[in-house]
Motif scaffolding. Structure first.
Motif, short mmCIF file in Angstrom:
data_model
loop_
_atom_site.label_atom_id
_atom_site.label_comp_id
_atom_site.label_asym_id
_atom_site.label_seq_id
_atom_site.Cartn_x
_atom_site.Cartn_y
_atom_site.Cartn_z
N PHE A 275 47.46 39.07 53.05
CA PHE A 275 47.78 40.44 52.58
C PHE A 275 46.55 41.09 51.96
N SER A 276 46.62 42.40 51.76
CA SER A 276 45.49 43.14 51.17
C SER A 276 45.60 43.12 49.65
N GLU A 277 44.45 43.05 49.02
CA GLU A 277 44.40 43.09 47.55
C GLU A 277 44.74 44.50 47.08
N PRO A 278 45.29 44.62 45.89
CA PRO A 278 45.48 45.98 45.35
C PRO A 278 44.13 46.63 45.03
N ASP A 279 44.16 47.90 44.73
CA ASP A 279 42.96 48.62 44.35
C ASP A 279 42.66 48.30 42.89
N TRP A 280 41.67 47.42 42.68
CA TRP A 280 41.41 46.94 41.31
C TRP A 280 40.83 48.02 40.41
N GLU A 281 40.18 49.02 41.04
CA GLU A 281 39.68 50.14 40.21
C GLU A 281 40.84 50.87 39.56
N GLU A 282 41.88 51.07 40.37
CA GLU A 282 43.08 51.75 39.84
C GLU A 282 43.68 50.91 38.70
N PHE A 283 43.75 49.58 38.92
CA PHE A 283 44.30 48.68 37.90
C PHE A 283 43.56 48.85 36.56
N TYR A 284 42.21 48.82 36.62
CA TYR A 284 41.45 48.90 35.37
C TYR A 284 41.57 50.29 34.74
N GLU A 285 41.73 51.32 35.57
CA GLU A 285 41.95 52.66 35.01
C GLU A 285 43.28 52.70 34.25
#
Ligand code: BYC
Length: 330
Positions: A275-285
């Motif tokens: 599967f694809s990883e989530p958008d980690w930039e969004e997570f940290y935001e």
């Protein structure tokens, strides 16, 4: 485990040689599967990590009431309304069990609330996303409670006694919540075309935020190595995320819904889903406070705290009066 730690400790995890005698004895108790109880000696960092994790978990339960509370007055039937009301009430109960467990570590409930209200302590990123339609109640139960169970069932075996015991009760209720959510999704998927589209839309919006619930990927996780050595965490973030995808992908197929990931496929070699990883930039935001609902969630909790001040003061005055009367009688 202890021997393994000596050979290959994770980054920042003390080796046996670096521990003093008390720390070594403590680690041996953990490795032997013993429970640590509130009055037992524990390293200051073990206590601090537990307060952080249990406190964050308790706050998540309390803030987690808000996205669902949003739909209580608009549930489509009386039965759905009663079920949702009971679920939201259960989350408040989970928060209370967890605050009690945290208090056994020497932190007061007022201090914990203060840390939530001033943004010093986190709550789960997932609750900073809005619940826009009734189908979101299905997606939250199915995916969010599903992810919570995946994480929390192993925590029933965590090393700190009060936390492990709180988790037993919480897990029983969370699994009921997950089924309730799945039932909402099933009903909508068997309904009109518009209802099925609504269910698909809810899955589209909640899929990646649910994957983020397990925390950053193992290579970026700050606390995993030490927390796993202390059995505060039983599994790594990526292992739990993988288990969640493995369990959820067939359920989506059963519902006739499509997980919004082109790369999602069963891998015959690994016997797991790719599967694809989530958008980690969004997570940290979102963690920084910049998610769609962070400000609103925090303001709602701060307002509830200040609006409830007269109740707390009244309760404390009553308790003081009773204590004084008892002392006079004695
Ligand atoms: N959201 O080193 P890492 C529920 C933070 S379900 C926000 O991997 P750790 C519910 C992390 O705190 C949700 N922050 O951390 C369900 C750390 O920052 P700090 C609650 C996150 O602690 C349905 C930094 O990122 N469940 O309550 O080893 C209905 C680095 O991460 C998140 C629990 O809390 C996130 N998703 O692992 C109602 C379960 N992920 O603290 C309610 C217990 C990471 O250094 N908690 N961070 O500033 C855990 O298992 C672990 O704390 C986590 C993170 C897996 C969440």
């Amino acid at each position: 485990m202890y021997a393994q730690m000596v050979k290959s400790s994770g980054e920042g995890v003390k080796t046996a040689g670096e521990m003093d005698a008390q720390e070594r004895a403590f680690q041996s108790r953990i490795d032997a599967g013993e429970k640590i109880e509130p009055k037992d000696w524990m390293p200051a960092a073990y206590r601090k990590t537990l307060i952080r994790q249990i406190g964050q978990h308790a706050h998540s339960e309390i803030v987690g009431q808000l996205p669902e509370g949003n739909w209580i007055t608009r549930a489509p039937t009386l039965e759905r309304k009663a079920n949702l009301l009971a679920k939201v009430q259960d989350e408040a109960g989970h928060g209370l069990y967890l605050y009690c467990a945290a208090e056994t570590l020497g932190v007061s409930r007022d201090e914990l609330f203060d840390m939530l209200h001033t943004g010093k302590m986190k709550y789960s990123s997932i609750f900073n996303y809005p619940t826009l339609t009734w189908a979101d109640m299905g997606a939250v139960g199915w995916l969010v409670d599903g992810a919570a169970i995946m994480n929390q069932v192993p925590l029933q075996r965590t090393s700190y006694g009060p936390y492990a015991r709180a988790m037993v009760r919480i897990c029983k209720e969370e699994s009921f919540h997950q089924r309730q959510g799945f039932h909402i999704m099933m009903t909508m998927c068997n309904g009109s075309v518009a209802q099925k589209e609504m269910a698909q839309d809810a899955l589209n919006r909640f899929w990646y935020p649910s994957l983020m619930m397990f925390g950053p990927s193992d290579k970026d996780s700050v606390h995993s190595a030490q927390s796993m050595a202390w059995k505060i965490k039983m599994d790594s973030n990526d292992d739990l995320r993988q288990r969640f995808v493995n369990a959820t992908a067939p359920q989506a197929e059963f519902l006739g819904l499509t997980i919004p990931d082109d790369k999602l496929a069963f891998n015959e070699d690994t016997q797991q889903y790719d599967f694809s990883e989530p958008d980690w930039e969004e997570f940290y935001e979102v963690l920084k406070g910049n998610g769609p609902c962070n400000r609103d969630r925090l303001e709602t909790r701060q307002r509830a705290w200040s609006d409830g001040e007269w109740v707390r003061e009244g309760m404390m005055a009553h308790a003081d009066k009773r204590r004084n009367a008892n002392q006079t009688a004695a």
